[in-house]
Design a protein around this motif. Structure first.
Motif, PDB file in Angstrom:
ATOM      1  N   CYS A   1       0.812  -1.222   0.000  1.00 40.23           N
ATOM      2  CA  CYS A   1       0.000   0.000   0.000  1.00 40.23           C
ATOM      3  C   CYS A   1       0.846   1.272   0.000  1.00 40.23           C
ATOM      4  O   CYS A   1       0.291   2.382   0.040  1.00 40.23           O
ATOM      5  CB  CYS A   1      -0.945   0.009   1.195  1.00 40.23           C
ATOM      6  SG  CYS A   1      -0.097   0.133   2.801  1.00 40.23           S
ATOM      7  N   LYS A   2       2.158   1.135  -0.034  1.00 41.94           N
ATOM      8  CA  LYS A   2       3.100   2.268  -0.090  1.00 41.94           C
ATOM      9  C   LYS A   2       3.055   3.151   1.157  1.00 41.94           C
ATOM     10  O   LYS A   2       3.514   4.294   1.130  1.00 41.94           O
ATOM     11  CB  LYS A   2       2.838   3.130  -1.333  1.00 41.94           C
ATOM     12  CG  LYS A   2       2.806   2.357  -2.638  1.00 41.94           C
ATOM     13  CD  LYS A   2       4.078   1.552  -2.846  1.00 41.94           C
ATOM     14  CE  LYS A   2       4.015   0.727  -4.129  1.00 41.94           C
ATOM     15  NZ  LYS A   2       5.194  -0.171  -4.272  1.00 41.94           N
ATOM     16  N   SER A   3       2.523   2.639   2.252  1.00 36.86           N
ATOM     17  CA  SER A   3       2.485   3.418   3.490  1.00 36.86           C
ATOM     18  C   SER A   3       3.884   3.539   4.081  1.00 36.86           C
ATOM     19  O   SER A   3       4.770   2.716   3.824  1.00 36.86           O
ATOM     20  CB  SER A   3       1.554   2.760   4.511  1.00 36.86           C
ATOM     21  OG  SER A   3       0.221   2.757   4.039  1.00 36.86           O
ATOM     22  N   ASP A   4       4.052   4.566   4.914  1.00 39.20           N
ATOM     23  CA  ASP A   4       5.340   4.832   5.539  1.00 39.20           C
ATOM     24  C   ASP A   4       5.562   3.849   6.693  1.00 39.20           C
ATOM     25  O   ASP A   4       4.816   3.846   7.672  1.00 39.20           O
ATOM     26  CB  ASP A   4       5.364   6.275   6.052  1.00 39.20           C
ATOM     27  CG  ASP A   4       6.732   6.662   6.616  1.00 39.20           C
ATOM     28  OD1 ASP A   4       7.663   5.832   6.529  1.00 39.20           O
ATOM     29  OD2 ASP A   4       6.853   7.779   7.133  1.00 39.20           O
ATOM     30  N   LEU A   5       6.583   3.023   6.594  1.00 39.98           N
ATOM     31  CA  LEU A   5       6.865   2.043   7.645  1.00 39.98           C
ATOM     32  C   LEU A   5       7.423   2.697   8.900  1.00 39.98           C
ATOM     33  O   LEU A   5       7.375   2.118   9.986  1.00 39.98           O
ATOM     34  CB  LEU A   5       7.851   0.989   7.131  1.00 39.98           C
ATOM     35  CG  LEU A   5       7.392   0.145   5.938  1.00 39.98           C
ATOM     36  CD1 LEU A   5       8.447  -0.900   5.606  1.00 39.98           C
ATOM     37  CD2 LEU A   5       6.060  -0.530   6.210  1.00 39.98           C
ATOM     38  N   MET A   6       7.955   3.904   8.768  1.00 36.71           N
ATOM     39  CA  MET A   6       8.510   4.594   9.931  1.00 36.71           C
ATOM     40  C   MET A   6       7.442   5.022  10.926  1.00 36.71           C
ATOM     41  O   MET A   6       7.746   5.376  12.062  1.00 36.71           O
ATOM     42  CB  MET A   6       9.324   5.810   9.478  1.00 36.71           C
ATOM     43  CG  MET A   6      10.581   5.444   8.714  1.00 36.71           C
ATOM     44  SD  MET A   6      11.612   6.871   8.286  1.00 36.71           S
ATOM     45  CE  MET A   6      10.651   7.578   6.951  1.00 36.71           C
ATOM     46  N   SER A   7       6.174   4.991  10.494  1.00 34.79           N
ATOM     47  CA  SER A   7       5.078   5.403  11.385  1.00 34.79           C
ATOM     48  C   SER A   7       4.555   4.253  12.237  1.00 34.79           C
ATOM     49  O   SER A   7       3.639   4.438  13.034  1.00 34.79           O
ATOM     50  CB  SER A   7       3.932   5.981  10.551  1.00 34.79           C
ATOM     51  OG  SER A   7       3.381   4.982   9.695  1.00 34.79           O
ATOM     52  N   ALA A   8       5.116   3.058  12.065  1.00 33.87           N
ATOM     53  CA  ALA A   8       4.647   1.899  12.834  1.00 33.87           C
ATOM     54  C   ALA A   8       4.935   2.084  14.324  1.00 33.87           C
ATOM     55  O   ALA A   8       5.963   2.633  14.712  1.00 33.87           O
ATOM     56  CB  ALA A   8       5.309   0.627  12.318  1.00 33.87           C
TER      57      ALA A   8
END
Length: 740
Positions: free
Chosen positions: A187-194
């Protein structure tokens, strides 16, 4: 002709602990290659136009060919040793355990280094499409770290948090390439926001991760942990951890309190791992490996503790778990494989059978010697013949452990020791019995003995044993061809002797001599049997009832023939027995109590009520005690009226364990006499529950509304109902009213 490879224009340095694949992707991006395939072609593509195949067969994550290292070193201008340390080969030593030997690879500079040769170690590593990462590390510098590859490493020690293995938006698994770019490949979401789970306050979990990381990344055991762990190479220790983890996953279904939990995590850990089909999540890995490592830290005590908990795993839950240090009072019957299951058959006997794991075998031998009865003579003999240095473990066993084996109380065991039926071992650390003698007694504990033998054990004549049998305190077993003339269980005889000893006062022999004169048991027996026509057992009943004080020398065997009585006290007892106005016959007691004679016999057996005397063939009960007992219980018919239910519902509730205070529990007995209930407990139970009519009054609703709520699940009744009459937990009704 063969082409010549040239260094790339932009050559970023490899980051600390960065994986080779991550570095190559960043190298590709730095040189603005549109696709990572270009880098793949440069490294693995053939440079000789005369060869027919297009690519060299090798891998980026752990190259096996010296030429591959040469090409990467040429393109990036980086030392080959540094490149090697960024590959999966760094894990080769810790993942290669006996009986396998470590394979080696010769680098272009001639150095021989460990390598992953045939891939049998790869199940311990995460596939490139099922990666894990630390969002906080990605924020500092997006890249993929080598220590995120082993399944056993599930935390970031820098930020003291668990790693993440899925996209925070779509919750799908992420690849190594997605981690490097910090964007979900779905989904191209930012993994840094996990979001991460902190382990900062989890001391044992952090300790485990530090040890595992040192093994994988440096093939060393941290100096500050070395003294607590077995003195073995990391590969052997890690194989030990793997065996414990594997056994946990194989044999534990459901909840087990030994599985590690994060501080403050109230949820238990349910193991649903299927080998070959699923990779452990970071949370599952963290709990599993922490649980396994706990068995090694503080060796060998922690290993013994694990074996005990593992052996009792089927009976443990989060609420009812084994706590504290294991003590010798809980010995196991039967062979170890019955208790240790897969851990024993697969790991101890097979995968840990090599010389490198001798430390485990030695520890297990000590554990078995200390914690198993080894009640089979052949097995016990064979075990100690092969291990003569453990022979000292055959002798001592605690009183509590002996009681558990004999299924009796420690006080009975102490009486057996006092009467020389068991051999006592004198040691400073507590009461101990000879294990061999206990095992011998275990074989005979439920065997039948003759009345003469029972009399010798209790110190009375045969007829007194017969009187105890007539009274119902000792059961008479049917005679068989194999046991002619043997009627009484040894266990029952000794248990009754111990029960009488509780009502006797003990003093040193010299002190008793000085306090004399006394009437001994033989003289008292003579008076009761020939002058007063009372049975000798009446003496014992009077002692239990507190009407006659008995004394006994504190040293030597405890037997009834050694009982002593003060003359005045004995005469007063005789005078009281002559007055029968306050006594009831057995048939009168049955009628007053409203029970069957068989029920009364059961109550005598468990000493809920005892006669005060036996005169000729009759038993006499104290009138006050009979009526006092009658006031404390209700019959089945009375219970049905109190609970407003029918007999069928009552039986169902008793089977389900819903009704407390059942004094007799013959479910299929005759109505009105099958069961008797403790009145106080029954009334307390009734106060905690209410009927449909009472629930309607509390809630202020109509009967159809109540039934509609029951059908909708708003209010749950007991499982069994009587026609349209429901019973509810009163607190649930009150809570429902508050919510409305």
């Amino acid at each position: 002709m063969q082409a010549v490879l040239q260094p790339l224009l932009v050559r970023p340095p490899i980051l600390p602990e960065e994986s080779l694949f991550s570095f190559l992707i960043r190298l590709s991006q730095s040189n603005t290659y549109l696709s990572p395939k270009i880098m793949s072609d440069l490294i693995l593509g053939t440079l000789d136009s005369r060869k027919h195949h297009q690519y060299v067969k090798d891998r980026f994550d752990f190259p096996l060919k010296a030429e591959t290292y040469n090409r990467i070193a040429t393109l990036a201008m980086i030392d080959i040793s540094t490149l090697y340390k960024s590959t999966y080969h760094r894990f080769a030593q810790v993942l290669t355990s006996p009986p396998h030997s470590v394979s080696h690879l010769e680098l272009p500079d001639g150095t021989s280094v460990p390598c992953l040769s045939n891939g049998h170690e790869l199940p311990q590593l995460r596939p490139s499409n099922v990666s894990q990462f630390c969002p906080k590390c990605l924020k500092q510098n997006p890249h993929h770290q080598l220590n995120w590859v082993p399944i056993a490493l599930s935390s970031c020690l820098r930020h003291k948090c668990l790693l993440v293995d899925q996209c925070p938006n779509c919750q799908k698994q992420v690849s190594q390439y997605a981690v490097i770019t910090a964007k979900c490949n779905h989904c191209k979401s930012d993994l840094m926001s996990a979001q991460t789970i902190s382990i900062a306050n989890d001391e044992i979990g952090l300790q485990t991760q530090q040890i595992l990381r040192a093994w994988f990344m440096g093939y060393v055991t941290p100096e500050y942990e070395a003294s607590h762990l077995p003195q073995q190479p990391p590969s052997v220790l890690y194989r030990t951890v793997e065996g414990i983890r594997d056994s946990i996953e194989d044999e534990i279904s459901g909840h087990w309190s030994y599985i590690h939990r994060l501080p403050g995590d109230l949820e238990t850990h349910t193991i649903a791992f299927q080998k070959g089909k699923q990779i452990l999540t970071p949370s599952e890995s963290y709990r599993m490996y922490t649980s396994a490592c706990k068995a090694l830290i503080h060796w060998p005590g922690s290993f013994f503790d694990f074996l005990t908990r593992y052996s009792r795993r089927e009976n443990c839950s989060l609420q009812g778990s084994y706590q504290g240090e294991y003590v010798q009072d809980q010995l196991f019957k039967g062979p170890p494989k019955e208790h240790l299951g897969e851990l024993y058959t697969r790991w101890i006997k097979q995968l840990w059978s090599y010389p490198e794991f001798k430390f485990i075998q030695d520890a297990l031998d000590h554990y078995i010697a200390d914690n198993y009865w080894l009640d089979n003579f052949a097995i016990r003999t064979s075990f100690f013949r092969k291990r003569p240095h453990l022979a000292k473990h055959t002798k001592p066993v605690s009183v509590t452990a002996a009681a558990k084996l004999l299924d009796t109380t420690p006080n009975v065991v102490r009486l057996l020791l006092r009467n020389k039926e068991l051999t006592q071992i004198a040691e400073n650390d507590g009461e101990l019995a000879d294990k061999q003698r206990v095992l011998y007694y275990y074989k005979a504990w439920d065997s039948l003995i003759t009345p003469e033998k029972a009399g010798l054990l209790m110190g009375v004549q045969k007829r007194v044993i017969e009187e105890l049998c007539a009274l119902g305190l000792i059961s008479k077993a049917p005679e068989s061809k194999n046991n002619p003339g043997r009627y009484f269980k040894l266990s029952e005889v000794m248990t009754n002797l111990e029960s009488f000893s509780r009502y006797v006062k003990s003093y040193p022999s010299q002190e008793l001599i000085e306090k004399g004169p006394w009437i001994d048991f033989a003289k008292a027996d003579h008076v009761f049997n020939y002058k007063e026509s009372f049975k000798a057992v009446t003496i014992l009943l009077q002692i239990v009832e507190g009407n006659l004080t008995a004394y006994h020398p504190s040293e030597g065997k405890f037997q009834l023939k050694s009982l002593l009585f003060e003359p005045r006290d004995f005469q007063e007892c005789v005078m009281q027995l002559r007055d029968r106005t306050m006594r009831l016959k057995r048939e009168e007691v049955v009628e007053i109590l409203g029970i069957k004679d068989a029920t009364l016999a059961g109550w005598i057996k468990n000493r809920s009520i005892l006669p005060t005397a036996m005169y000729k063939h009759d038993q006499y009960f104290d009138l006050v005690r009979v009526y006092d007992l009658r006031s404390k219980y209700v019959t089945q018919a009375e219970a049905l009226r109190i609970l407003a239910i029918n007999i069928s519902t009552l039986r169902n509730w008793i089977r389900a364990g819903l009704v407390p205070g059942v004094l007799t529990n013959d479910i299929d007995g005759e109505e009105g006499s099958a069961r008797v209930f403790d009145k106080e407990q029954l009334m307390q139970w009734k106060g905690q529950y209410c009927t449909s009519s009472e629930a309607i009054q509390i809630l202020g609703v109509t009967k159809p509304t109540l039934y509609r709520w029951i059908k909708a699940g708003k209010l749950k009744p007991l499982d069994t109902v009587n026609s349209n009459q429901y019973w509810f937990h009163k607190q649930a009704v009150v809570d429902l009213k508050k919510s409305l």
